[in-house]
Write a protein that holds these residues in place. Structure first.
Motif, PDB file in Angstrom:
ATOM      1  N   THR B 158       0.944  -1.063  -0.140  1.00  0.00           N
ATOM      2  CA  THR B 158      -0.184  -0.659  -0.021  1.00  0.00           C
ATOM      3  C   THR B 158       0.865   1.216   0.139  1.00  0.00           C
ATOM      4  OG1 THR B 158      -2.024   0.890   1.746  1.00  0.00           O
ATOM      5  CG2 THR B 158       0.007   0.333   2.473  1.00  0.00           C
ATOM      6  N   THR B 159       0.444   2.319  -0.387  1.00  0.00           N
ATOM      7  CA  THR B 159       1.528   3.864  -0.778  1.00  0.00           C
ATOM      8  C   THR B 159       0.252   4.601   0.524  1.00  0.00           C
ATOM      9  OG1 THR B 159       1.807   3.744  -3.428  1.00  0.00           O
ATOM     10  CG2 THR B 159       1.992   5.598  -1.994  1.00  0.00           C
ATOM     11  N   VAL B 166       4.463   0.722   2.171  1.00  0.00           N
ATOM     12  CA  VAL B 166       3.864  -0.583   2.799  1.00  0.00           C
ATOM     13  C   VAL B 166       4.194  -1.640   2.008  1.00  0.00           C
ATOM     14  CG1 VAL B 166       3.867  -1.596   4.801  1.00  0.00           C
ATOM     15  CG2 VAL B 166       3.982   1.107   4.911  1.00  0.00           C
ATOM     16  N   GLY B 167       5.127  -3.067   1.732  1.00  0.00           N
ATOM     17  CA  GLY B 167       5.218  -4.039   1.522  1.00  0.00           C
ATOM     18  C   GLY B 167       5.465  -5.246   2.518  1.00  0.00           C
ATOM     19  N   THR B 189       9.212  -0.829   4.646  1.00  0.00           N
ATOM     20  CA  THR B 189       8.306   0.467   4.673  1.00  0.00           C
ATOM     21  C   THR B 189       9.727   1.215   4.455  1.00  0.00           C
ATOM     22  OG1 THR B 189       7.733   1.976   5.585  1.00  0.00           O
ATOM     23  CG2 THR B 189       8.465   0.655   7.068  1.00  0.00           C
ATOM     24  N   ASP B 190       9.627   1.857   3.445  1.00  0.00           N
ATOM     25  CA  ASP B 190      10.219   2.590   3.277  1.00  0.00           C
ATOM     26  C   ASP B 190      10.412   4.402   3.127  1.00  0.00           C
ATOM     27  OD1 ASP B 190       7.936   3.820   1.886  1.00  0.00           O
ATOM     28  OD2 ASP B 190       9.886   2.978  -0.381  1.00  0.00           O
ATOM     29  N   GLU B 244      -1.535   2.650  10.207  1.00  0.00           N
ATOM     30  CA  GLU B 244      -2.622   2.469   9.682  1.00  0.00           C
ATOM     31  C   GLU B 244      -1.752   1.365   8.135  1.00  0.00           C
ATOM     32  OE1 GLU B 244      -5.896   1.967   9.585  1.00  0.00           O
ATOM     33  OE2 GLU B 244      -6.103   1.627   7.713  1.00  0.00           O
ATOM     34  N   GLY B 245      -0.692   2.091   7.645  1.00  0.00           N
ATOM     35  CA  GLY B 245      -0.489   0.969   6.626  1.00  0.00           C
ATOM     36  C   GLY B 245      -0.185  -0.285   6.963  1.00  0.00           C
ATOM     37  N   VAL B 246       0.851  -0.162   7.743  1.00  0.00           N
ATOM     38  CA  VAL B 246       1.065  -1.821   8.700  1.00  0.00           C
ATOM     39  C   VAL B 246       0.263  -2.727   8.286  1.00  0.00           C
ATOM     40  CG1 VAL B 246       2.400  -2.793   9.849  1.00  0.00           C
ATOM     41  CG2 VAL B 246       3.536  -0.691   9.049  1.00  0.00           C
ATOM     42  N   ARG B 247      -1.081  -2.203   9.589  1.00  0.00           N
ATOM     43  CA  ARG B 247      -2.489  -2.919   9.350  1.00  0.00           C
ATOM     44  C   ARG B 247      -2.840  -2.949   8.184  1.00  0.00           C
ATOM     45  NH1 ARG B 247      -6.589  -2.932   9.113  1.00  0.00           N
ATOM     46  NH2 ARG B 247      -7.497  -1.243   8.103  1.00  0.00           N
TER      47      ARG B 247
END
Lengths: 389, 389
Positions: B158-159, B166-167, B189-190, B244-247
């Protein structure tokens, strides 16, 4: 060899049309005294079937004269109407036997969430009363009438050193296929005992027999174990002698439940030793007995000790202190795991006998405990996916 | 759409001969920085595989640069020699990448109680290092190399609103057939974040995603979820945005695990509402999700709500206060149980969709919680009875 083995008891089992097969489905057990001592242990499920709610309050005074049991319907999750049905059943039987309704206990087994066909049930109760007899045949017919998916009826009896007798009957298609309305047990004795002694004997016996059979961790809404004492032998029996007799009959019936688990291909005895307490040993044994991956492996005749060790590791340290690096596991006598690692070659284990012995040494103390279970099989899945359809 | 979606990461997946099929079985994920932030969550089983023991201490400083993963062997219950194998693997990879061994995390999955073939594994690690690339194809090959009985590889990305990415990748043949060496997840994640932020984001995400998938209550010895942050995007990301991205990535991967449960024919979502607390709701949902009789009924397309209610009743009142007489149950939208008793006709329930929704209203409070599980099927029994033979 059943509830009529003890003097002062009559029983019957009749077909009342509750089962679509036409098999016997209503049983009645009556104590003719002179005593009316009774004790009972019930499921600890918070969802309690109507007959459990009825019988719990009826036996609270330590007295009962009769037990009316039916298969073909659990009368669970049936609301106030279901409780009224159990109450009405007790009153009906009491009237016919000239007893108080409070002296009649009620047990039901079968599908949850369905009202009982009361006309059929009460007619069956009448037929059972008419058929009451103190013969062995009558005791066997009562045991047959409480069967659901059981393939054989389960009865037991023993004569105590004093000459008093303890007999009993049980239903339960093994504990592997409890159908949530699983285990009904009636134990009778002609010993002269008081209510407190009967209660202590029954609680002690269930704690080390029925409570240690755990096939799929699904607790029933209807489980009931009843002890009735008629005193008809005239023989006064001490607490220890009664406890041993009730324990022996309970152990025989509990083992019969495991042996008749229809879906099962193995009876599995999990014995945990060198624990810090009996509770700790039982917690580990129960976790192993409930692990689907362990049970499926046993079905496949696979002594997969890694799954056994992993199940043990799921028990919190506060519950069962032990060092995983000291665990030892024997399967059917072969020490496949030693010091938490690889032991003897697992190919040395013969898994073909029906009885599988799993011994786990925690290396932490002197206490031990055991649980009986069954394997997880295709027949278990089949039977339990098709029950209500 | 995998661990290489985030900038600053290279990955590879190669075949090293650990799997008898010749499929890919060694994966390597490397962060090229500039950051070396890392966080990880491990199984709470007390029996912890050697790679878990290694990685737990290696990530304690909140730093890591690489993860080496293998399928074809769990390296669990292998004693001090097994730990030495994990240590040696980390050192070997570290030497090749000019890192400290403490910056290399290790994950293994496969059968318990068997030593890894170290020559093959180390040769595979070398091959993976040589194949490292930041392409989508390389990320997919890494995801393929950690598969065991998975039928598809699982990846997600997700971006974030800020532009950071996050991938992630995961393995697990559903949670229904975890084989005790079940779930490995690497998330990258970057984003520019610190170790404390990464740790909080990962723990929060796993608590509401991976921890809520529970197919057979068997806890693995090898479960590991790792988050690496390279900072390569140069974008500073706040705690809430990262969380939120990691979730989101975790939720996608967790749902993919449920969907790929090979033995399963239904994905079952158990939602408990009107509880006194989230913990109470989760305890009831988990008990239902673990009840074999409920799971077998769903396999049989049977909306057997009595088994659902009985499972709820097994939760102690101290854990989840509620009145059984107020329970309501919906199965796929049909209210089959109302006020603890019979509701709509169960024949109205359509059980044919793969996804089954069980909603239980406790009528006790305002909190809710959910668990994902699968049904109990013949294929589950088959797969898990034949695994090590």
């Amino acid at each position: 060899m059943s509830v009529t083995a003890a003097r002062g008891f009559r029983a019957a089992g009749v077909a009342a049309g509750l089962k679509s097969t036409g098999a016997r489905d209503v049983a009645l057990v009556v104590s003719d005294g002179p005593l009316d001592v009774a004790a009972a242990v019930f499921t600890s499920n918070r969802v309690q079937a109507a007959p459990v709610q009825w019988s719990r309050q009826a036996v609270a005074d330590g007295r009962a004269r009769a037990v009316i049991l039916n298969s073909g319907g659990a009368n669970a999750c049936t609301g106030p109407e279901g409780f009224a049905d159990s109450h009405r059943t007790a009153e009906h039987v009491a009237d016919a036997l000239e007893l108080s309704a409070q002296d009649v206990l009620v047990c039901s087994t079968g599908l949850i969430g369905v009202r009982l066909p009361m006309d059929s049930l009460l007619a069956g109760a009448d037929a059972a009363r008419a058929a009451l007899a103190d013969t062995e045949a009558a005791g066997l017919e009562a045991a047959q009438a409480i069967m659901t998916t059981d393939t054989v009826h389960k009865t037991a009896a023993t004569t105590l050193p004093s000459g008093a007798v303890v007999g009993g009957m049980a239903k339960g298609a093994g504990m592997l296929a409890p159908q949530l309305a699983t285990m009904l047990v009636v134990i009778t004795t002609d010993a002269v005992v008081d209510a407190a002694t009967a209660d202590a004997a029954l609680r002690g016996a269930t704690a080390t027999t029925f409570d240690r059979v755990d096939s799929d961790a699904c607790m029933s809404t209807n489980d009931t174990v009843i002890l009735l004492a008629s005193g008809a032998s005239g023989i006064e029996v001490g607490p220890e002698e009664l406890a041993e007799g009730v324990r022996e009959v309970s152990a025989t019936l509990a083992r019969a439940l495991v042996a008749d688990a229809e879906g099962a291909s193995h009876d599995v005895h999990v014995v945990v030793t060198s624990a810090t307490s009996e509770d700790a040993a039982l917690a580990v044994a129960r976790e192993i007995a409930r692990a689907n991956l362990v049970k499926a492996a046993i079905f496949g005749n696979d002594p997969n000790w890694g799954r056994i060790v992993a199940a043990a590791g799921c028990v919190p340290e506060a519950v069962a202190p032990f060092d995983p690096a000291r665990l030892a596991v024997r399967v059917n006598g072969v020490q496949v795991c030693r010091d938490g690692g690889v032991g003897e070659d697992r190919s040395l284990v013969d898994m073909t006998p029906r009885e599988t012995l799993i011994e786990v040494d925690l290396g932490a103390g002197d206490a031990s405990g055991d649980i009986w279970t069954n394997d997880l099989t295709h027949d278990y899945v089949e039977e339990n996916s098709a029950y209500s359809s």
